[in-house]
Design a protein around this motif. Structure first.
Motif, mmCIF file in Angstrom:
data_model
loop_
_atom_site.group_PDB
_atom_site.id
_atom_site.type_symbol
_atom_site.label_atom_id
_atom_site.label_comp_id
_atom_site.label_asym_id
_atom_site.label_seq_id
_atom_site.Cartn_x
_atom_site.Cartn_y
_atom_site.Cartn_z
ATOM 1 N N ASP A 275 81.236 16.232 11.375
ATOM 2 C CA ASP A 275 81.186 17.314 12.339
ATOM 3 C C ASP A 275 80.171 18.380 11.954
ATOM 4 O O ASP A 275 79.488 18.938 12.829
ATOM 5 C CB ASP A 275 82.571 17.958 12.467
ATOM 6 N N LEU A 276 80.029 18.654 10.659
ATOM 7 C CA LEU A 276 79.231 19.798 10.212
ATOM 8 C C LEU A 276 77.900 19.429 9.569
ATOM 9 O O LEU A 276 77.024 20.294 9.434
ATOM 10 C CB LEU A 276 80.040 20.642 9.224
ATOM 11 N N PHE A 277 77.724 18.173 9.177
ATOM 12 C CA PHE A 277 76.535 17.818 8.406
ATOM 13 C C PHE A 277 75.948 16.475 8.847
ATOM 14 O O PHE A 277 76.653 15.648 9.446
ATOM 15 C CB PHE A 277 76.882 17.715 6.901
ATOM 16 N N ARG B 291 70.145 22.985 12.560
ATOM 17 C CA ARG B 291 69.614 21.975 11.654
ATOM 18 C C ARG B 291 68.962 22.598 10.424
ATOM 19 O O ARG B 291 67.762 22.482 10.188
ATOM 20 C CB ARG B 291 68.646 21.052 12.383
ATOM 21 N N GLU B 292 69.789 23.283 9.646
ATOM 22 C CA GLU B 292 69.327 23.933 8.420
ATOM 23 C C GLU B 292 69.501 22.983 7.238
ATOM 24 O O GLU B 292 70.593 22.468 6.983
ATOM 25 C CB GLU B 292 70.126 25.215 8.187
ATOM 26 N N LEU B 293 68.418 22.751 6.516
ATOM 27 C CA LEU B 293 68.470 21.919 5.324
ATOM 28 C C LEU B 293 69.093 22.735 4.190
ATOM 29 O O LEU B 293 68.604 23.829 3.867
ATOM 30 C CB LEU B 293 67.070 21.455 4.945
ATOM 31 N N VAL B 294 70.154 22.208 3.586
ATOM 32 C CA VAL B 294 70.887 22.956 2.568
ATOM 33 C C VAL B 294 71.160 22.079 1.352
ATOM 34 O O VAL B 294 71.074 20.846 1.413
ATOM 35 C CB VAL B 294 72.217 23.513 3.113
ATOM 36 N N ILE B 295 71.524 22.739 0.264
ATOM 37 C CA ILE B 295 71.886 22.066 -0.977
ATOM 38 C C ILE B 295 73.337 22.389 -1.284
ATOM 39 O O ILE B 295 73.745 23.564 -1.228
ATOM 40 C CB ILE B 295 70.963 22.523 -2.125
ATOM 41 N N VAL B 296 74.124 21.360 -1.596
ATOM 42 C CA VAL B 296 75.557 21.522 -1.851
ATOM 43 C C VAL B 296 75.909 20.818 -3.158
ATOM 44 O O VAL B 296 75.123 20.054 -3.716
ATOM 45 C CB VAL B 296 76.405 20.938 -0.690
ATOM 46 N N VAL C 98 71.826 18.156 5.893
ATOM 47 C CA VAL C 98 71.475 19.015 7.029
ATOM 48 C C VAL C 98 72.755 19.603 7.613
ATOM 49 O O VAL C 98 73.666 18.866 8.008
ATOM 50 C CB VAL C 98 70.729 18.219 8.115
ATOM 51 N N ALA C 99 72.827 20.934 7.628
ATOM 52 C CA ALA C 99 73.934 21.617 8.306
ATOM 53 C C ALA C 99 73.571 21.725 9.783
ATOM 54 O O ALA C 99 72.516 22.260 10.142
ATOM 55 C CB ALA C 99 74.163 22.998 7.709
ATOM 56 N N THR C 100 74.430 21.215 10.643
ATOM 57 C CA THR C 100 74.063 21.041 12.056
ATOM 58 C C THR C 100 74.674 22.072 13.001
ATOM 59 O O THR C 100 74.296 22.111 14.167
ATOM 60 C CB THR C 100 74.497 19.643 12.536
#
Length: 238
Positions: A233-235, A213-218, A204-206
């Motif tokens: 801090d970011l996720f 709270r965007e769900l992302v794929i990395v 989750v990118a916060t």
């Protein structure tokens, strides 16, 4: 009366369409552009990058790998490509008479961009004979998203522009965490099987501006290489 200046759009945008947007950025392009006599080499370099992206997506001779990449007949050509100075915007819409994308496309596109991100160093090495400059861009970063897109038509031209939620999101993803070369919105609906196969990770990118709270794929390996402070801090992990 004839007017001059920026051309006017037609008064009504297209109906909302289901689209995919990809934005890439070349990190270090400003330093590259600041070198002496760079005007002789910038077009050659950009042509190499755009050619490599097209080959990765649509197939062809991957000159940086001395290998042939297969294409896929289910991958449509983008309806729009726009140079952004240090990167570009690509927009896809479903094929004619369809409202949704084939799942092969929404899986295949991120996988191919992930591949070019991983081989960006080899692409730069393939440029050495044509571009004898010391500072080439360090890396390429991709942001990929799916969602609503609107088409804007100019009143006196066949040129079109595109706006929409997923274009804004793709731009934010590309620039969100500069240590990650690949961030894909989970709205692309990539299967868990593909995520596991390619060693991706859902998090989750916060702190994406405008997209809480965007769900992302990395890329899992890239993500795990971040400092603890940066990750915290970011996720959020799931």
């Amino acid at each position: 009366m004839q007017t001059t200046g920026f051309p006017h759009f037609k008064p009504t945008a297209s109906r909302a369409q289901n689209g995919v947007a990809m934005i890439f950025d070349l990190e270090g392009f400003s330093n590259f552009f600041g070198q002496p006599d760079v005007h002789e080499y910038v077009p050659t370099y950009l042509n190499k990058i755009f050619t490599a992206i097209d080959i990765c997506i649509f197939g062809g001779n991957a000159f940086w790998l001395n290998d042939e990449l297969d294409g896929d007949p289910l991958i449509p050509r983008p309806v729009h490509r726009k140079f952004l100075g240090d990167g570009a915007l690509y927009v896809w819409l479903p094929q004619k008479n369809k409202d949704v994308f084939d799942t092969n496309f929404t899986t295949y596109l991120p996988n191919r961009l992930w591949t070019i991100k991983n081989h960006f160093g080899e692409i730069n090495k393939s440029c050495v004979d044509d571009i004898p400059l010391l500072e080439l861009p360090k890396r390429i970063r991709f942001g990929i998203a799916r969602g609503t897109i609107y088409e804007l038509s100019f009143a006196h031209s066949k040129t079109k522009e595109y706006i929409g939620y997923c274009i804004n999101l793709a731009a934010r993803l590309q620039s969100y965490c500069k240590e990650l070369g690949f961030i894909v919105s989970a709205r692309m609906r990539i299967s868990q099987e593909t995520i596991d196969k390619h060693n991706y990770l859902k998090v989750v990118a916060t702190k994406i501006k405008g997209f809480p709270r965007e769900l992302v794929i990395v890329d899992k390996r890239e993500f795990e290489s971040l400092s603890d402070d940066k990750r915290d801090d970011l996720f959020e992990t799931l």
